[in-house]
Design a protein around this motif. Sequence first.
Motif, mmCIF file in Angstrom:
data_model
loop_
_atom_site.group_PDB
_atom_site.id
_atom_site.type_symbol
_atom_site.label_atom_id
_atom_site.label_comp_id
_atom_site.label_asym_id
_atom_site.label_seq_id
_atom_site.Cartn_x
_atom_site.Cartn_y
_atom_site.Cartn_z
ATOM 1 N N GLY A 130 -24.392 5.309 5.124
ATOM 2 C CA GLY A 130 -23.592 4.176 4.324
ATOM 3 C C GLY A 130 -22.189 4.378 4.684
ATOM 4 N N ASP A 131 -21.343 3.485 4.147
ATOM 5 C CA ASP A 131 -19.805 3.223 4.264
ATOM 6 C C ASP A 131 -19.334 4.469 3.343
ATOM 7 O OD1 ASP A 131 -17.540 1.702 5.337
ATOM 8 O OD2 ASP A 131 -17.524 1.184 3.037
ATOM 9 N N ARG A 132 -17.949 4.737 3.857
ATOM 10 C CA ARG A 132 -17.094 5.497 3.105
ATOM 11 C C ARG A 132 -15.764 4.881 3.127
ATOM 12 N NH1 ARG A 132 -21.381 7.297 2.710
ATOM 13 N NH2 ARG A 132 -22.272 9.297 2.636
ATOM 14 N N CYS A 133 -15.142 4.955 2.070
ATOM 15 C CA CYS A 133 -13.835 4.183 2.025
ATOM 16 C C CYS A 133 -12.989 4.946 0.904
ATOM 17 C CB CYS A 133 -14.281 2.840 1.155
ATOM 18 S SG CYS A 133 -12.803 1.810 0.492
ATOM 19 N N LEU A 134 -11.561 4.827 1.358
ATOM 20 C CA LEU A 134 -10.672 5.522 0.732
ATOM 21 C C LEU A 134 -9.499 4.241 0.583
ATOM 22 C CD1 LEU A 134 -8.729 7.722 -0.135
ATOM 23 C CD2 LEU A 134 -7.968 8.182 2.033
ATOM 24 N N ILE A 135 -9.110 4.460 -0.670
ATOM 25 C CA ILE A 135 -8.088 3.449 -0.997
ATOM 26 C C ILE A 135 -6.988 4.111 -1.725
ATOM 27 C CG2 ILE A 135 -7.780 1.088 -2.487
ATOM 28 C CD1 ILE A 135 -10.551 0.717 -2.548
ATOM 29 N N LEU A 136 -5.692 3.815 -1.130
ATOM 30 C CA LEU A 136 -4.428 4.270 -1.506
ATOM 31 C C LEU A 136 -3.635 3.382 -2.237
ATOM 32 C CD1 LEU A 136 -3.610 6.281 1.818
ATOM 33 C CD2 LEU A 136 -5.141 6.952 -0.133
ATOM 34 N N VAL A 137 -2.937 3.677 -3.183
ATOM 35 C CA VAL A 137 -2.261 2.447 -3.952
ATOM 36 C C VAL A 137 -0.706 2.561 -3.632
ATOM 37 C CG1 VAL A 137 -1.612 1.784 -6.236
ATOM 38 C CG2 VAL A 137 -4.081 2.342 -5.862
ATOM 39 N N SER A 138 -0.201 1.892 -2.990
ATOM 40 C CA SER A 138 1.124 1.788 -2.760
ATOM 41 C C SER A 138 1.872 0.851 -3.397
ATOM 42 C CB SER A 138 1.541 1.457 -1.019
ATOM 43 O OG SER A 138 2.887 1.398 -0.939
ATOM 44 N N SER A 139 2.713 -0.078 -3.147
ATOM 45 C CA SER A 139 3.339 -0.938 -4.277
ATOM 46 C C SER A 139 3.994 -2.239 -3.227
ATOM 47 C CB SER A 139 4.300 -0.318 -5.125
ATOM 48 O OG SER A 139 5.078 -1.288 -5.575
ATOM 49 N N ILE A 140 4.218 -3.286 -3.742
ATOM 50 C CA ILE A 140 5.053 -4.395 -3.005
ATOM 51 C C ILE A 140 6.414 -3.618 -2.586
ATOM 52 C CG2 ILE A 140 6.151 -6.387 -3.249
ATOM 53 C CD1 ILE A 140 3.523 -7.021 -2.848
ATOM 54 N N MET A 141 6.679 -2.478 -3.630
ATOM 55 C CA MET A 141 8.035 -1.921 -3.424
ATOM 56 C C MET A 141 7.918 -1.012 -1.997
ATOM 57 S SD MET A 141 9.495 -3.692 -5.527
ATOM 58 C CE MET A 141 9.194 -4.509 -7.095
ATOM 59 N N GLY A 142 6.761 -0.665 -1.636
ATOM 60 C CA GLY A 142 6.702 -0.019 -0.311
ATOM 61 C C GLY A 142 6.861 -1.055 0.883
ATOM 62 N N TYR A 143 7.234 -2.156 0.461
ATOM 63 C CA TYR A 143 7.221 -3.339 1.882
ATOM 64 C C TYR A 143 8.642 -4.072 1.558
ATOM 65 C CZ TYR A 143 2.432 -2.228 3.100
ATOM 66 O OH TYR A 143 1.455 -1.728 3.654
ATOM 67 N N ILE A 144 9.134 -4.288 0.432
ATOM 68 C CA ILE A 144 10.343 -5.306 0.219
ATOM 69 C C ILE A 144 11.460 -4.252 -0.310
ATOM 70 C CG2 ILE A 144 9.114 -7.083 -0.026
ATOM 71 C CD1 ILE A 144 9.617 -7.014 -2.773
ATOM 72 N N ASP A 145 12.890 -4.676 -0.250
ATOM 73 C CA ASP A 145 13.876 -4.045 -0.944
ATOM 74 C C ASP A 145 13.802 -4.130 -2.225
ATOM 75 O OD1 ASP A 145 14.647 -3.670 1.518
ATOM 76 O OD2 ASP A 145 16.307 -4.992 1.680
ATOM 77 N N THR A 146 14.572 -3.459 -3.300
ATOM 78 C CA THR A 146 14.461 -3.307 -4.776
ATOM 79 C C THR A 146 15.702 -2.774 -5.219
ATOM 80 O OG1 THR A 146 13.443 -2.653 -6.500
ATOM 81 C CG2 THR A 146 13.007 -1.379 -4.662
ATOM 82 N N GLN A 147 16.096 -3.242 -6.312
ATOM 83 C CA GLN A 147 17.296 -2.514 -6.899
ATOM 84 C C GLN A 147 16.965 -1.394 -8.132
ATOM 85 O OE1 GLN A 147 20.828 -4.756 -8.184
ATOM 86 N NE2 GLN A 147 19.580 -6.386 -7.515
ATOM 87 N N GLY A 148 15.597 -1.255 -7.880
ATOM 88 C CA GLY A 148 15.076 -0.124 -8.874
ATOM 89 C C GLY A 148 15.323 1.266 -8.428
ATOM 90 N N SER A 149 14.152 2.090 -8.779
ATOM 91 C CA SER A 149 14.418 3.468 -8.396
ATOM 92 C C SER A 149 14.220 3.646 -6.719
ATOM 93 C CB SER A 149 13.546 4.424 -9.042
ATOM 94 O OG SER A 149 13.048 5.916 -8.629
ATOM 95 N N SER A 150 15.060 4.126 -6.129
ATOM 96 C CA SER A 150 14.796 4.666 -4.614
ATOM 97 C C SER A 150 13.828 5.619 -4.493
ATOM 98 C CB SER A 150 16.247 5.030 -4.044
ATOM 99 O OG SER A 150 16.837 5.713 -4.647
ATOM 100 N N VAL A 151 13.982 6.726 -5.310
ATOM 101 C CA VAL A 151 12.803 7.586 -5.211
ATOM 102 C C VAL A 151 11.310 7.047 -5.266
ATOM 103 C CG1 VAL A 151 11.910 9.805 -6.198
ATOM 104 C CG2 VAL A 151 14.145 9.344 -6.459
ATOM 105 N N TYR A 152 11.180 6.085 -6.304
ATOM 106 C CA TYR A 152 9.748 5.139 -6.619
ATOM 107 C C TYR A 152 9.503 4.625 -5.014
ATOM 108 C CZ TYR A 152 6.303 2.086 -7.907
ATOM 109 O OH TYR A 152 4.942 1.174 -8.011
ATOM 110 N N SER A 153 10.684 3.947 -4.370
ATOM 111 C CA SER A 153 10.328 3.079 -3.128
ATOM 112 C C SER A 153 10.076 4.133 -2.075
ATOM 113 C CB SER A 153 11.664 2.331 -3.009
ATOM 114 O OG SER A 153 11.571 1.712 -1.666
ATOM 115 N N ALA A 154 10.808 5.368 -2.063
ATOM 116 C CA ALA A 154 10.416 6.092 -0.791
ATOM 117 C C ALA A 154 8.899 6.747 -0.966
ATOM 118 C CB ALA A 154 11.510 7.512 -1.094
ATOM 119 N N ALA A 155 8.442 6.964 -2.152
ATOM 120 C CA ALA A 155 7.122 7.516 -2.308
ATOM 121 C C ALA A 155 6.009 6.419 -1.943
ATOM 122 C CB ALA A 155 6.980 7.883 -3.822
ATOM 123 N N LYS A 156 6.437 5.235 -2.312
ATOM 124 C CA LYS A 156 5.291 3.862 -2.054
ATOM 125 C C LYS A 156 5.569 3.715 -0.494
ATOM 126 C CE LYS A 156 3.717 3.712 -6.160
ATOM 127 N NZ LYS A 156 2.383 4.236 -6.321
#
Length: 279
Positions: A130-156
């Motif tokens: 069968g199939d094996r699947c790994l799903i990682l949760v990033s964020s839209i903030m891992g793709y766009i600029d934000t005025q939020g937490s830069s630490v959060y953005s770096a992680a995502k």
Amino acid sequence: MLNLINTGSSGLGLAYVDALTKAGAFVVNGDIQPPQTVAHPDHTVFVQCDVTSWEQQVEVFRVAREKSPNGRLDVVIANAGIYGPDVLDGLDDDEPQKPSIKLLDVNLVGVLYTAKLAGWHFHHDKTKDGDRCLILVSSIMGYIDTQGSSVYSAAKHGVRGVMTCLRRKGLVRVNCLAPWFIATSIMPKSFIESTGAQFRAKGVDFAITDDAVLAVARLVTDTSINGRTLGIVPRQLSPSGYMDLESDDFEEGEPLDKLQSVASSLIYGEFGASKGKGV
């Protein structure tokens, strides 16, 4: 029966557990706190786990393999995440204070631990069925600029980087989720109200939990999807509430496409890269 590991005692994680167990999957939920309610207790096992602890994650995977009705793991979702302060908070302090990196430990280091353990268990599964699947949760903030937490953005952004490297190795089928803001019970009502008003003024809204659940189901069941990021977005942008962000590849002929093509084919030798013997 599909067997999954997920971090899901609240928010989106709990929604994934409820939906997947309702569909007949057996889910091991590794989280710091147990869920307040369990919709399908005969299909769910809770294991207390701080994802920043390698040893506790090892235990979650051990229990998952032991309890699995068919003795194997099929899907792993690295869903744990927190929000935290910005690296520039406290600039008015008399002395500079060391910024907290707990957010990186949970949102990125914990994901790396999960990815390693998923890869190891998938690789050592003797059935190879069968199939094996790994799903990682990033964020839209891992793709766009934000005025939020830069630490959060770096992680995502980092989670996104984990996926784009692992997809090249051919050892696991790996994809990302990148949610926009979703109003869940873990958000303060005051934040939902004030942020929602700002969204509506710009012609968008919160994304919807049910759409995130459908995106997870798509990644779990569609074995043709590998190395993609599904953004969970306002329905004003996509009627289904999710879409392939199409942001991890480049147009043919562009400089970055050329460099990506070269880099993804390099043999790194003794420089520390995986040689295809495991993750």
